[in-house]
Design a protein around this motif. Structure first.
Motif, short mmCIF file in Angstrom:
data_model
loop_
_atom_site.label_atom_id
_atom_site.label_comp_id
_atom_site.label_asym_id
_atom_site.label_seq_id
_atom_site.Cartn_x
_atom_site.Cartn_y
_atom_site.Cartn_z
N UNK A 115 33.81 38.84 42.96
CA UNK A 115 34.74 38.49 41.88
C UNK A 115 36.14 39.08 42.09
N UNK A 116 36.41 39.49 43.33
CA UNK A 116 37.72 40.10 43.64
C UNK A 116 38.87 39.29 43.06
N UNK A 117 38.85 37.98 43.30
CA UNK A 117 40.02 37.18 42.94
C UNK A 117 39.95 36.64 41.50
N UNK A 118 38.82 36.81 40.84
CA UNK A 118 38.68 36.27 39.48
C UNK A 118 38.46 37.40 38.46
N UNK A 119 38.83 38.60 38.87
CA UNK A 119 38.51 39.79 38.07
C UNK A 119 39.01 39.69 36.63
N UNK A 120 40.24 39.23 36.46
CA UNK A 120 40.85 39.24 35.12
C UNK A 120 40.69 37.92 34.38
N UNK A 121 40.12 36.91 35.02
CA UNK A 121 39.96 35.60 34.37
C UNK A 121 38.79 35.63 33.40
N UNK A 122 38.83 34.71 32.43
CA UNK A 122 37.82 34.75 31.37
C UNK A 122 36.67 33.77 31.56
N UNK A 123 36.59 33.10 32.72
CA UNK A 123 35.51 32.13 32.91
C UNK A 123 34.15 32.82 32.93
N UNK A 124 33.14 32.03 32.65
CA UNK A 124 31.78 32.58 32.62
C UNK A 124 31.40 33.03 34.03
N UNK A 125 30.84 34.23 34.16
CA UNK A 125 30.39 34.68 35.47
C UNK A 125 29.12 33.93 35.87
N UNK A 126 28.93 33.79 37.16
CA UNK A 126 27.71 33.12 37.64
C UNK A 126 26.51 34.06 37.44
N UNK A 127 25.31 33.49 37.30
CA UNK A 127 24.13 34.36 37.10
C UNK A 127 23.63 34.94 38.43
N UNK A 128 24.54 35.62 39.13
CA UNK A 128 24.19 36.19 40.45
C UNK A 128 23.38 37.46 40.26
N UNK A 129 22.72 37.90 41.34
CA UNK A 129 21.96 39.16 41.29
C UNK A 129 22.91 40.36 41.36
N UNK A 130 24.01 40.16 42.10
CA UNK A 130 24.99 41.25 42.26
C UNK A 130 26.39 40.69 42.10
N UNK A 131 27.27 41.54 41.58
CA UNK A 131 28.71 41.25 41.60
C UNK A 131 29.35 42.32 42.48
N UNK A 132 30.27 41.90 43.32
CA UNK A 132 31.01 42.86 44.13
C UNK A 132 32.49 42.53 44.02
N UNK A 133 33.33 43.48 44.35
CA UNK A 133 34.76 43.18 44.32
C UNK A 133 35.61 44.31 44.86
N UNK A 134 36.85 43.92 45.15
CA UNK A 134 37.87 44.87 45.55
C UNK A 134 38.85 44.96 44.39
N UNK A 135 39.14 46.17 43.95
CA UNK A 135 40.03 46.34 42.80
C UNK A 135 41.48 46.48 43.23
N UNK A 136 41.68 46.84 44.48
CA UNK A 136 43.00 47.28 44.91
C UNK A 136 43.97 46.13 45.19
N UNK A 137 43.50 44.89 44.95
CA UNK A 137 44.39 43.74 45.18
C UNK A 137 45.30 43.47 43.97
#
Ligand SMILES: Cc1ncc(COP(=O)(O)O)c(C=O)c1O
Length: 363
Positions: A145-167
């Motif tokens: 979710x690196x690129x969609x971190x601040x968007x309000x769309x529904x997250x996918x029902x994945x087993x894990x979420x990962x991301x980079x915050x520093x972008x």
């Protein structure tokens, strides 16, 4: 104060309060899960998730389905663990339909599926049903979710979420991994102090240069490059630094979101009729918080140089990764033509007008 240049690395105001904040929660990014690990990078978050999956049985099959248009550092943790990669298709507008994802899963028969949205947009509309339909088949689904971190769309029902915050803002490091159910069996306790020190020094040097005209530009560019080299060489996972935690805890998400939306809107409206380029992601819906303004540009190199002459640094955010599997024609084209205009919270509509003026000059 209007800044002489637009884009490139984030700086940090040396007056910014970096005293420990008492921790941060990812709930505000709608990433509630049963366990969260804060890390120094996005790539180490992917590595941690793969490590957890692979550890119980060393000989487990390692096939992964990944996005065709992505960053080298997303693929690197898979390649380091000997995963065989296949890519799902993406359109010129950076969309993947549920039918396309389903077909790609059927063909690849992957053990791990990593998907990600692009530039804050909802690029995988309806794909949650595909993930749900494979429940119980032993496939590990990861949403980056690196690129969609601040968007309000529904997250996918994945087993894990990962991301980079520093972008998204100036901070020395930052990444995370979330488990929707269960717990991570490992979490790093130490941060990469050298990285944090190197990055802070570079960010402060850039601030001094921009706001007080002190120091030498090449010197801080070298400092950023040295910090990234240090990060690239890391052979283990680190915890996020206290400085990044403090910055994140105090980050003004509303200002960040409003500025980015407004800057994107100005560019979108005013670049509509410029020949030789068009917006890749189109008009944003109200839930989108864009990361950049990605443009499809026929002669990308020429436009990038023209902007650079005016001290506007428009990145090619993803050069084609070296080890990509076969990908669709659309993704190949995206690697050759996408140029990103920085629209982040450092800038306002007047800065965007300057960018537009340069792009339109002589076009
Ligand atoms: C979608 C995505 N995920 C993960 C990463 C890796 O993040 P990091 O550079 O913090 O390792 C990137 C890097 O650009 C990225 O674009």
């Amino acid at each position: 104060m209007r800044l002489p240049e637009i884009g490139s690395d984030f700086w940090i105001d040396p007056g910014e309060d970096l005293t420990p904040s008492g921790g941060i929660s990812l709930e505000q990014y709608r990433l509630g899960g049963s366990d969260t690990v804060l890390l120094s990078t996005g790539r180490s978050a992917i590595a941690l998730v793969l490590e957890e999956r692979d550890r119980p049985a060393a000989g487990r099959s390692r096939k992964a389905l990944v996005p065709p248009y992505t960053c080298e550092s997303v693929l690197q943790p898979f390649l380091e663990r000997g995963y065989e990669l296949q890519a799902y298709p993406v359109s010129e507008e950076l969309q993947t339909t549920p039918a396309e994802l389903e077909e790609a899963i059927g063909k690849a028969r992957p053990d791990v599926v990593l998907v990600h949205g692009y530039f804050g947009f909802d690029s995988l509309k309806g794909c949650g049903t595909v993930i749900r339909s494979h429940a119980g088949e032993g496939i590990t689904f990861v949403e980056d979710v690196t690129q969609t971190l601040f968007s309000g769309h529904v997250r996918l029902p994945a087993d894990h979420y990962v991301g980079s915050l520093r972008k998204w803002a100036g901070m020395p490091d930052g990444g995370f991994a979330v488990r929707r159910t269960g717990f991570f069996s490992y979490r790093p306790e130490v941060c990469d102090e050298t990285l944090s020190r190197m990055k802070l020094a570079a960010c402060y040097a850039k601030y001094e240069y921009l706001y007080h005209g002190r120091g030498d530009k090449q010197a801080f560019l070298d400092m950023y490059a040295a910090a990234e080299e240090h990060l690239d060489a890391a052979d283990r996972c680190y915890r996020i630094s206290p400085a990044s935690e403090a910055i994140l805890a105090r980050l003004d998400a509303k200002r960040l979101s409003d500025r980015r939306r407004e800057n994107y809107r100005v560019l979108f409206e005013e670049l509509k009729d410029v020949p030789g380029l068009h917006s890749v992601t189109g008009e944003p819906d109200p839930d989108t918080v864009p990361l950049y303004f990605p443009m499809y540009v026929e002669d990308r190199r020429a436009l990038q140089l023209k902007l650079r002459e005016e001290r506007i640094y428009a990145p090619v955010i993803w050069p084609r990764p070296e080890h990509l599997p076969a990908i669709c024609r659309e993704a190949d084209d995206l690697y050759e033509h996408i140029l990103c205009i920085p629209i982040d919270q450092r800038y306002d509509a007047q800065d965007m007008e300057r960018v537009i003026g340069v792009i339109k000059k002589g076009s």
